[in-house]
Design a protein around this motif. Sequence first.
Motif, PDB file in Angstrom:
ATOM      1  N   ASP A 174       0.810  -1.211   0.000  1.00 50.58           N
ATOM      2  CA  ASP A 174       0.000   0.000   0.000  1.00 50.58           C
ATOM      3  C   ASP A 174       0.850   1.271   0.000  1.00 50.58           C
ATOM      4  OD1 ASP A 174       0.954  -0.153   2.572  1.00 50.58           O
ATOM      5  OD2 ASP A 174      -0.948   0.303   3.538  1.00 50.58           O
ATOM      6  N   GLN A 175       2.126   1.151  -0.277  1.00 45.96           N
ATOM      7  CA  GLN A 175       2.983   2.322  -0.342  1.00 45.96           C
ATOM      8  C   GLN A 175       2.622   3.178  -1.542  1.00 45.96           C
ATOM      9  OE1 GLN A 175       6.950   0.661  -0.442  1.00 45.96           O
ATOM     10  NE2 GLN A 175       7.306   1.350   1.635  1.00 45.96           N
ATOM     11  N   LEU A 176       2.721   4.492  -1.360  1.00 45.16           N
ATOM     12  CA  LEU A 176       2.529   5.426  -2.454  1.00 45.16           C
ATOM     13  C   LEU A 176       3.896   5.899  -2.912  1.00 45.16           C
ATOM     14  CD1 LEU A 176      -0.366   7.543  -0.939  1.00 45.16           C
ATOM     15  CD2 LEU A 176      -0.548   5.714  -2.631  1.00 45.16           C
ATOM     16  N   THR A 208       0.185  16.499  -1.356  1.00 48.21           N
ATOM     17  CA  THR A 208      -1.239  16.218  -1.517  1.00 48.21           C
ATOM     18  C   THR A 208      -1.466  14.923  -2.276  1.00 48.21           C
ATOM     19  OG1 THR A 208      -1.781  18.572  -1.470  1.00 48.21           O
ATOM     20  CG2 THR A 208      -3.417  17.112  -2.443  1.00 48.21           C
ATOM     21  N   SER A 209      -0.626  14.650  -3.274  1.00 52.95           N
ATOM     22  CA  SER A 209      -0.790  13.426  -4.066  1.00 52.95           C
ATOM     23  C   SER A 209      -0.372  12.175  -3.294  1.00 52.95           C
ATOM     24  CB  SER A 209       0.010  13.520  -5.366  1.00 52.95           C
ATOM     25  OG  SER A 209       1.396  13.378  -5.129  1.00 52.95           O
ATOM     26  N   LEU A 210       0.361  12.361  -2.211  1.00 51.59           N
ATOM     27  CA  LEU A 210       0.773  11.220  -1.388  1.00 51.59           C
ATOM     28  C   LEU A 210      -0.160  11.119  -0.184  1.00 51.59           C
ATOM     29  CD1 LEU A 210       4.634  11.677  -1.704  1.00 51.59           C
ATOM     30  CD2 LEU A 210       3.211   9.943  -2.799  1.00 51.59           C
ATOM     31  N   ASP A 211       0.309  11.496   0.979  1.00 52.63           N
ATOM     32  CA  ASP A 211      -0.536  11.356   2.173  1.00 52.63           C
ATOM     33  C   ASP A 211      -0.864  12.686   2.840  1.00 52.63           C
ATOM     34  OD1 ASP A 211       1.874  12.007   3.256  1.00 52.63           O
ATOM     35  OD2 ASP A 211       2.156  10.149   4.354  1.00 52.63           O
ATOM     36  N   GLY A 212      -0.505  13.785   2.188  1.00 53.23           N
ATOM     37  CA  GLY A 212      -0.857  15.097   2.706  1.00 53.23           C
ATOM     38  C   GLY A 212       0.186  15.760   3.583  1.00 53.23           C
ATOM     39  N   TYR A 213       1.235  15.042   3.950  1.00 53.88           N
ATOM     40  CA  TYR A 213       2.273  15.612   4.811  1.00 53.88           C
ATOM     41  C   TYR A 213       3.384  16.225   3.970  1.00 53.88           C
ATOM     42  CZ  TYR A 213       0.055  12.978   8.536  1.00 53.88           C
ATOM     43  OH  TYR A 213      -0.859  12.481   9.439  1.00 53.88           O
ATOM     44  N   TYR A 217       8.725  15.443   6.805  1.00 50.21           N
ATOM     45  CA  TYR A 217       9.003  14.143   7.409  1.00 50.21           C
ATOM     46  C   TYR A 217      10.290  14.268   8.206  1.00 50.21           C
ATOM     47  CZ  TYR A 217       5.592  12.311   4.148  1.00 50.21           C
ATOM     48  OH  TYR A 217       4.439  12.066   3.450  1.00 50.21           O
TER      49      TYR A 217
END
Length: 73
Positions: free
Chosen positions: A4-6, A32-37, A40
């Motif tokens: 489930d990795q993007l 935004t296209s990944l997980d919104g963060y 990191y």
Amino acid sequence: MVLDQLVSHVDDLTMSVTRKLMTATLDEKTATSLDGYQHYDLQFELTPPEMTRLIDSLQQIFAGKSGLSIDAT
């Protein structure tokens, strides 16, 4: 491999490295296209030889690109 990795290919990434912290910063569209963060943080404690290897590796990855900041003092 986690199924489930993007994954996203980016042209611009800001990476900041200090002796105990590495921070990656993504642009808003990529985040935004990944997980919104957008930020990191990875905290760690490395021996001096490990820190040298990390810096050498990052310098090779960022060769010819901007965005890498290293403060290993």
